[in-house]
Scaffold this active site. Structure first.
Site, PDB file in Angstrom:
ATOM      1  N   ASN A  12       0.255  -4.468  14.147  1.00  0.00           N
ATOM      2  CA  ASN A  12       1.577  -3.438  13.688  1.00  0.00           C
ATOM      3  C   ASN A  12       1.263  -2.190  12.889  1.00  0.00           C
ATOM      4  OD1 ASN A  12       4.157  -2.656  13.076  1.00  0.00           O
ATOM      5  ND2 ASN A  12       4.575  -4.224  11.935  1.00  0.00           N
ATOM      6  N   TRP A  13       0.416  -1.738  13.096  1.00  0.00           N
ATOM      7  CA  TRP A  13      -0.517  -0.277  12.250  1.00  0.00           C
ATOM      8  C   TRP A  13       0.918   0.139  11.062  1.00  0.00           C
ATOM      9  CZ3 TRP A  13      -4.511   2.555  14.100  1.00  0.00           C
ATOM     10  CH2 TRP A  13      -5.569   2.935  14.453  1.00  0.00           C
ATOM     11  N   LYS A  14       1.832   0.241  10.807  1.00  0.00           N
ATOM     12  CA  LYS A  14       2.785   0.368  10.072  1.00  0.00           C
ATOM     13  C   LYS A  14       2.429   2.328  10.097  1.00  0.00           C
ATOM     14  CE  LYS A  14       3.442  -3.912   8.019  1.00  0.00           C
ATOM     15  NZ  LYS A  14       3.791  -4.519   6.763  1.00  0.00           N
ATOM     16  N   HIS A  92      11.967  -4.991  11.993  1.00  0.00           N
ATOM     17  CA  HIS A  92      10.914  -5.549  11.004  1.00  0.00           C
ATOM     18  C   HIS A  92      11.783  -5.659   9.738  1.00  0.00           C
ATOM     19  CE1 HIS A  92       7.289  -5.436   7.938  1.00  0.00           C
ATOM     20  NE2 HIS A  92       6.531  -6.080   9.617  1.00  0.00           N
ATOM     21  N   GLU A  94      10.791  -4.718   6.798  1.00  0.00           N
ATOM     22  CA  GLU A  94      10.290  -3.495   6.240  1.00  0.00           C
ATOM     23  C   GLU A  94      11.811  -2.166   6.765  1.00  0.00           C
ATOM     24  OE1 GLU A  94       6.411  -2.998   6.912  1.00  0.00           O
ATOM     25  OE2 GLU A  94       5.919  -4.016   5.351  1.00  0.00           O
ATOM     26  N   GLU A 164       8.387 -13.714  10.012  1.00  0.00           N
ATOM     27  CA  GLU A 164       7.575 -13.482   9.458  1.00  0.00           C
ATOM     28  C   GLU A 164       8.062 -13.228   7.901  1.00  0.00           C
ATOM     29  OE1 GLU A 164       4.995  -9.758  11.098  1.00  0.00           O
ATOM     30  OE2 GLU A 164       6.692  -9.127  10.712  1.00  0.00           O
ATOM     31  N   GLY A 170       1.473  -8.223   3.329  1.00  0.00           N
ATOM     32  CA  GLY A 170       0.707  -7.573   2.876  1.00  0.00           C
ATOM     33  C   GLY A 170       0.574  -7.856   1.074  1.00  0.00           C
ATOM     34  N   SER A 209       0.783 -11.594   6.462  1.00  0.00           N
ATOM     35  CA  SER A 209      -1.313 -11.887   6.097  1.00  0.00           C
ATOM     36  C   SER A 209      -2.021 -13.183   6.726  1.00  0.00           C
ATOM     37  CB  SER A 209      -1.385 -12.884   4.394  1.00  0.00           C
ATOM     38  OG  SER A 209      -0.554 -11.510   3.718  1.00  0.00           O
ATOM     39  N   GLY A 230      -0.518  -6.791  10.368  1.00  0.00           N
ATOM     40  CA  GLY A 230      -0.469  -5.355   9.751  1.00  0.00           C
ATOM     41  C   GLY A 230      -1.703  -5.679   9.327  1.00  0.00           C
ATOM     42  N   GLY A 231      -1.747  -5.493   8.120  1.00  0.00           N
ATOM     43  CA  GLY A 231      -3.926  -4.854   6.980  1.00  0.00           C
ATOM     44  C   GLY A 231      -4.380  -5.102   7.967  1.00  0.00           C
TER      45      GLY A 231
HETATM   46  P1  PGA Z   1       0.264  -8.003   6.959  1.00  0.00           P
HETATM   47  O1  PGA Z   1       1.553  -7.348   7.753  1.00  0.00           O
HETATM   48  O2  PGA Z   1      -0.092  -9.143   8.626  1.00  0.00           O
HETATM   49  O3  PGA Z   1      -0.059  -6.874   6.460  1.00  0.00           O
HETATM   50  O4  PGA Z   1       0.773  -8.858   5.629  1.00  0.00           O
HETATM   51  C1  PGA Z   1       2.246  -7.930   9.153  1.00  0.00           C
HETATM   52  C2  PGA Z   1       3.395  -7.529   9.242  1.00  0.00           C
HETATM   53  O5  PGA Z   1       4.400  -6.959   8.321  1.00  0.00           O
HETATM   54  O6  PGA Z   1       4.065  -7.506  10.764  1.00  0.00           O
END
Ligand code: PGA
Length: 247
Positions: A12-14, A92, A94, A164, A170, A209, A230-231
């Site tokens: 997930n590149w956001k 998600h 966010e 999650e 993050g 993470s 994500g990251g």
């Molecule tokens: P993260 O994000 O791996 O950077 O913690 C995961 C996500 O939001 O799907």
């Protein structure tokens, strides 16, 4: 992980990366061999720039709960299917926190995703405060309730759930491996309500993470079917290590 369910590594590149990054990443992804399923969710505007080939599936990071109409800036699920998406992330944290998506909206998106032939990746997870107050199970139950009540058995077998914990996204913090397995087991039983065909099929990812150095231990949990990343998915080297941890 469990032999019967194909595990997933989803990137997930956001809102990160530019056209050439998306193109290069998608090309490299296509060359990685794995028995798992690899999913890439680039920023929406680059969906058609990501030529993922046959081995990688494209996902949208969100999609509208409406099919057509005056919704400036939104993309409908059938539009996402038309540009090659197979999956769409819904709910998600966010989107829930920053764009005020509540459980009803998230469920409407889930239904629209299925109607458009997409597989929803339904994200659930408690905040730090909810976790501290011992409300994790109550929150997950509430977030899953509409899907449990209203999806068909076939849809429940097909959907992907991503657990999650918001406090792990993050931050570099994760629950212990034991907690991850216990919560995933709980989610599997809450969601399948004693229907063995559902509990044997539904894939439940862990997100928050996930890194090359913890992926193997997390994915080894019997009730974890891979990760939503994500990251650590932003560079091919690091995401490749996570894909390899599926094996
Ligand atoms: P993260 O994000 O791996 O950077 O913690 C995961 C996500 O939001 O799907």
């Amino acid at each position: 992980m469990n032999d019967k369910r194909q595990p997933i590594a989803a990137a997930n590149w956001k809102m990160n990366g530019r056209w050439e990054d998306v193109e290069a990443f998608a090309q490299s992804l296509g060359t990685i061999t794995t028995n798992g399923e690899v999913i890439f969710a680039p920023p929406q505007v680059y969906l058609s720039a990501a030529e993922v080939g046959d081995t990688v599936k494209l996902a949208a990071q969100t999609g509208s709960e409406h099919v057509d109409g005056a919704f400036t800036g939104e993309c409908a699920m059938p539009m996402l299917a038309e540009v090659g998406c197979r999956y769409v992330i819904v709910g998600h944290s966010e989107r829930r926190a920053l764009f005020a998506e509540n459980d009803e909206v998230v469920f409407a998106k889930t239904e629209q995703a299925f109607a458009a032939g997409l597989t929803p990746i339904l994200c659930i997870g408690e905040t730090d405060e909810e976790n501290q107050q011992g409300q994790t199970e109550a929150v997950l139950t509430r977030q899953l309730a509409l899907a449990v009540e209203r999806l068909s058995v076939e849809q429940k077998q097909q959907i992907v759930i991503a657990y999650e914990p918001v406090w792990a996204i993050g931050t570099g913090r994760t629950p212990s491996i034991e907690d991850i397995e216990n919560i995933h087991q709980k989610i599997r039983s809450l969601f399948s309500q004693n229907d063995d065909t559902i509990s044997a099929s539904v894939r439940i990812l862990y997100g928050g993470s996930v890194k090359p150095d913890n992926a193997e231990a997390i994915f080894a949990c019997p009730n974890v079917d891979g990760g939503l990343v994500g990251g650590a998915s932003l560079t091919i080297d690091s995401f490749e290590k996570i894909i390899k941890a599926l094996a």
